[in-house]
Design an enzyme around this catalytic site. Structure first.
Site, short mmCIF file in Angstrom:
data_model
loop_
_atom_site.label_atom_id
_atom_site.label_comp_id
_atom_site.label_asym_id
_atom_site.label_seq_id
_atom_site.Cartn_x
_atom_site.Cartn_y
_atom_site.Cartn_z
N GLY A 159 24.71 -13.51 27.88
CA GLY A 159 24.70 -12.65 29.06
C GLY A 159 25.73 -13.09 30.08
O GLY A 159 26.29 -12.29 30.81
N PHE A 160 26.01 -14.36 30.08
CA PHE A 160 26.94 -14.93 31.03
C PHE A 160 28.38 -14.60 30.66
O PHE A 160 29.26 -14.48 31.51
CB PHE A 160 26.71 -16.45 31.04
CG PHE A 160 27.69 -17.26 31.85
CD1 PHE A 160 28.73 -17.93 31.23
CD2 PHE A 160 27.56 -17.34 33.22
CE1 PHE A 160 29.62 -18.69 31.98
CE2 PHE A 160 28.45 -18.10 33.97
CZ PHE A 160 29.49 -18.77 33.34
N GLY A 161 28.65 -14.44 29.41
CA GLY A 161 30.01 -14.17 28.94
C GLY A 161 30.21 -14.82 27.59
O GLY A 161 29.26 -15.06 26.87
N GLY A 180 30.35 -18.06 20.59
CA GLY A 180 29.09 -17.46 21.00
C GLY A 180 29.30 -16.49 22.14
O GLY A 180 30.31 -16.55 22.82
N VAL A 181 28.35 -15.57 22.29
CA VAL A 181 28.42 -14.62 23.38
C VAL A 181 27.04 -14.55 24.00
O VAL A 181 26.05 -14.44 23.29
CB VAL A 181 28.81 -13.22 22.87
CG1 VAL A 181 28.91 -12.24 24.02
CG2 VAL A 181 30.13 -13.27 22.12
N VAL A 213 31.59 -17.76 24.91
CA VAL A 213 31.77 -19.20 24.77
C VAL A 213 32.85 -19.45 23.73
O VAL A 213 32.80 -18.90 22.62
CB VAL A 213 30.46 -19.89 24.32
CG1 VAL A 213 30.65 -21.39 24.32
CG2 VAL A 213 29.32 -19.51 25.23
N ASP A 267 14.43 -20.02 28.52
CA ASP A 267 14.89 -19.43 27.26
C ASP A 267 14.96 -20.49 26.17
O ASP A 267 15.98 -20.67 25.52
CB ASP A 267 16.24 -18.75 27.48
CG ASP A 267 16.53 -17.68 26.43
OD1 ASP A 267 15.62 -17.37 25.64
OD2 ASP A 267 17.66 -17.17 26.40
#
Ligand SMILES: *[C@@H]1O[C@H](CO)[C@@H](O)[C@H](O)[C@H]1NC(C)=O
Ligand SMILES: *[C@@H]1O[C@H](CO)[C@@H](O)[C@H](O)[C@H]1NC(C)=O
Length: 866
Positions: free
Chosen positions: A537-539, A534-535, A541, A651
């Site tokens: 906003g934080f970076g 997964g991608v 995964v 969210d």
């Protein structure tokens, strides 16, 4: 059969026979694609992607000065042993010749794994590569390049224009200026390609275009904007690799990512045929976000590091998946501070919504301090007065164009001196020199997988000891994406050394484990792209393994997320205390080398969404869906009331509800959304938060967030589980686009049954459906105050489950008991919220609170009126 047909038939047969004979004859091979595993004699070895690689020997003109060699060490981040673990080494000028069709362009891909081969020191390998007269590489050091990019292997891709003599010659030239220099190569691909290059518009010179036909190119970057890694076998026939764009997004304005709806089928056109880019590129995008105010104040920007003194072709891929009319979404495109296109309207460019289209822009990059970058920036076109202020992009490629001297080679990158020192120590330790017995033993055993594991562990241990001995400050390495360094890396470098545990409270340290970077790298194969699950906003995964078998999800901070060290630590402090069956738990963290990494439980069944419609992994029964909703409601209820501070998720959506191997629902991504403790601080996330389709309308009106916003979003989740369709589906008739609006409409008009997922329609008890729908409806009330608390939602869902399982047996007393039980929770909730005005709570509607929250949420989203 007439003689004519017979003749024709035998001719066909003959040519067929001839073809197969020719194919088996090496010297006049009819095939124009070559995939070669250099330095090996075995045919058809497969890589991890199941592509077959063949020996290179028969294409070498003279192989006197070449040897085949095996790498002594297998770096854990290699995607596959083929073609990287074997190499061909040249001590003098040597040439490969390939027969190809004379009219076509060809990709030339060169794979390098700088490692120790046959007692040679890899840092002596300096060489040039010339392909059909084009200098592809000059004075190239694969080991320096790999160090600077923090990659184990290097892939260089070139595109050669047609080869009139029907040959591609590739010459390797050891550099004469370095003593003991040699050249090496691990893999070569020659792939016939359609003509992907015609003309490009020159940025900054209106009406000037550049003819690309006769030029050679080097691929610098190829990204699937807003989407995921695409492997060569998933490409549309040209075996290209596409990477995720997030490492290149500049600053905090990362926008939002999205994709086409399930069932959308991309139609290619004669101008944009399938080979231009695979459908995955065109069906995912990154846009600025739904708030026109925010959008008109920033540029959605990507930054790429390139070599100076070359012309670059910037290719932008678009496909309008959201809007359907001309002048709805129009934007300006800037490349390196110059206007490349004003008022770009993708629907006009493509001729219709939903069609793929691409545009090429040429830009010359001069030499100058800090100039060796390409910026691509998008901004809503205010002058065109579009319906929405937004911009988006689906894919991006950057090609370097050969110069007048037929050159494509740039200088070797310059790794930071500390990195060089640190990296070289362990390699020396394992260099296969005759005096080093330990190295030989380990090198000799490296063939076996078990030995390899052991070796990696030892190597990591030695590496660590060395680093400590050298007293190396680990603040030099950063986030280095695959092709090069991105600008945003420099911006968010975090100062300070990395002994995280000393900054953390002993409480957090005892609840939460500290992982070394080596452990994390080992567990993710050096953050291999194939491990990305997964991608955000934080970076990114990654899926990974720690402690020899425990599966985990590893979240690695993208430096452009601008999440400071302090916030990172606060996050760990807070998350380590939040333990609940229905929350994804934080197992540990890693903070080393400027990396900020969080390690979570791995959720075997992924997201709720992919079991409802996206991918249709399983058909969840109605009871399963109800239980999952109840679990998620419990998790949210705990967030709102169970911890010291009211935590608002911000969210809530079906992709943030994860399922473990027993289908237990766990709420995820709550810690990184903004929460209680340091709300009055200035460094608040400026990233647009929340997801289209789930956003509380009151949240826009008052710019104030309460836990009732989560309740609203959860109401959308409930309808999603019931109807198995996305929260937003722009391909539906207007009144049905928003699930929240449409489901409320159906519920009010009394035909909600009609939109229930047909897979479960028969299973639902009518009373259960009634209760469930009423609950979801209340969650979607326009005003927060009219919405139930999460505790009440939970109670109602449990009641609905009772009605489903035991329609006749639900007694009023049971309900009352349950009622009392949860309302005591609610009371506790009120008490918790009673700290209005203090900076410890962001819940509640009090006026005092409004100010502090509005600072934080002023950036929040306002889509066009609901
Ligand atoms: C670019 O060209 C200029 C002028 O010819 C030259 O001085 C400079 O060294 C070149 N830069 C690189 C990186 O090749
Ligand atoms: C966007 O980029 C262009 C070109 O570099 C620049 O002129 C403009 O000021 C930028 N706009 C914003 C809001 O940063």
């Amino acid at each position: 059969m007439s003689t004519q047909t017979l003749l024709l038939f035998s001719l066909v047969l003959f040519s067929f026979l001839c073809k197969s004979l020719c194919a088996s004859n090496d010297s006049i091979s009819a095939s124009t694609s070559y995939i070669l595993n250099c330095g090996i004699s075995k045919d058809g070895l497969e890589d991890a992607d199941t592509r077959k690689w063949n020996p290179d020997t028969k294409y070498l003109v003279s192989s006197d000065d070449s040897i085949s060699a095996k790498a002594e060490f297998q770096d854990p981040s290699l995607p596959s042993t083929v073609p990287y673990m074997t190499a061909r080494i040249f001590t003098s000028k040597s040439t490969y010749i390939f027969k190809v069709s004379s009219k076509q362009r060809h990709w030339i891909r060169l794979h390098f794994y700088p490692s120790s081969y046959s007692s040679l020191n890899i840092s002596d390998a300096y060489f040039g590569v010339i392909a059909n007269g084009i200098t592809a590489l000059h004075n190239f050091s694969a080991s320096i390049t790999a160090q600077a990019l923090t990659q184990a292997y290097i892939l260089r891709e070139f595109s050669l224009s047609s080869s009139p003599n029907g040959r591609v010659n590739i010459t390797f030239l050891p550099c004469p200026f370095h003593n003991g220099s040699y050249a090496f190569i691990n893999g070569i691909e020659i792939i016939e390609m359609p003509d992907l290059f015609s003309t490009a518009m020159m940025v900054g010179f209106s009406d000037q275009s550049v003819d690309l036909g006769g030029s050679a190119f080097q691929t610098m970057f190829r990204v699937n904007v807003g989407g995921q890694y695409i492997s060569p076998t998933q490409d549309s026939g040209l075996s290209r690799t596409w990477y995720d764009d997030s490492p290149y997004v500049f600053g905090a304005g990362v926008g939002v990512v999205g994709d086409a709806d399930k069932g959308f089928i991309l139609r290619y056109t004669t101008d944009t045929p399938e080979y231009v880019a695979p459908a995955d590129v065109y069906t995912t995008f990154r846009s600025m976000g739904p708030d026109p105010k925010v959008n008109s104040n920033y540029n959605l920007t990507w930054v790429f590091q390139v070599d100076a003194n070359f012309t670059y072709i910037v290719r932008l891929h678009f496909c309008e998946l959201v809007w359907t009319k001309v002048n709805q979404r129009v934007f300006d495109i800037y490349v390196n501070n110059q206007t490349a296109e004003t008022a770009a309207d993708v629907i006009v460019m493509a001729g219709s919504p939903g069609l793929p289209v691409y545009q090429d822009y040429a830009v010359y990059v001069e030499d100058g301090p800090g100039d060796e970058t390409i910026w691509v920036a998008l901004h809503p076109s205010v002058s065109a007065e579009p319906e929405v202020y937004d911009a988006f992009l689906n894919g991006l490629e950057i090609f370097k164009m050969s110069d007048t001297a037929e050159n494509l080679a740039g200088p070797n990158p310059v790794p930071s001196p500390l990195m060089l020192e640190a990296e070289q120590e362990p390699t020396q330790e394992f260099a296969p020199s005759k005096s080093n017995n330990k190295a030989q033993v380990i090198g000799g055993a490296a063939g076996g997988a078990a030995a390899f594991g052991l070796m990696a562990v030892i190597c990591i241990a030695v590496y660590h000891r060395k680093r400590r001995e050298l007293g190396i400050d680990s603040s030099t390495t950063g986030w280095l994406p695959l092709y090069g360094n991105s600008q945003s890396t420099n911006k968010s470098t975090i100062s300070g050394k990395s002994t995280a545990s000393s900054h953390l409270s002993s409480m957090a340290a005892s609840l939460c484990r500290h992982f070394s970077l080596a452990e994390i790298k080992h567990g993710t194969k050096h953050f291999d792209e194939s491990h990305v699950i997964g991608v955000g906003g934080f970076g990114k995964v990654y899926k990974g393994v720690v402690d020899g078998g425990t599966k985990v999800a590893i979240k690695r901070a993208n430096p452009s997320s601008e999440q400071g060290l302090h916030e990172f630590q606060t996050e760990i402090e807070m998350l380590s205390k939040l333990r609940h069956r229905h929350l994804v738990s934080l197992i540990g963290y890693c903070e080393e080398d400027n990396e900020m990494i969080l390690v979570y439980d791995y959720m075997a069944h992924g997201t709720l969404r992919e079991h409802l419609y996206k991918g249709h992994k399983t058909n969840l029964s109605w009871k399963q869906r109800l239980e999952i909703c109840i679990g998620a409601a419990r998790g949210l209820h705990y967030l709102h009331t169970g911890a010291k501070y009211t935590i608002i998720h911000r969210d809530v959506k079906t992709t943030n509800i994860l399922l473990d191997e027993k289908w237990v629902a766990k709420v995820s991504d709550f810690g990184l959304s903004k929460t209680g403790p340091n709300l009055n601080q200035t460094h608040v996330s400026t990233v647009v938060k929340g997801s289209f389709g789930y956003l509380d309308p009151e949240y826009f009106r008052r710019q104030q967030l309460t836990e009732k916003s989560d309740v609203y979003s959860f109401g959308v989740v409930l309808f999603e589980a019931l109807c198995a369709r996305p929260a937003l589906n722009p391909s539906l008739p207007k009144e049905q686009v928003s699930l929240a609006d449409w489901a409320l409409h159906c519920q009010k008009k009394g035909f909600l049954e009609d939109i229930v997922d047909p897979h479960i329609k028969e299973q639902i008890n009518p009373d259960c459906l009634k209760k469930f729908a009423e609950t979801a409806e209340k969650c979607l009330s326009d005003h927060g105050i009219e919405r139930p608390s999460m505790g009440d939602v939970l109670w109602n869902l449990e009641f609905a489950l009772q009605l489903q399982e035991n329609p006749d047996g639900v007694k009023m007393e049971d309900i009352d008991v349950m009622r009392t039980h949860t309302s005591s929770h609610s009371d506790g909730h009120e008490a918790n919220m009673g700290i209005h005005g203090s900076n410890l709570s962001i819940g509640g509607d009090s006026e005092e609170n409004e100010e502090s929250s509005s600072v934080i949420f002023s950036q929040l989203v306002h889509p066009k009126g609901r």
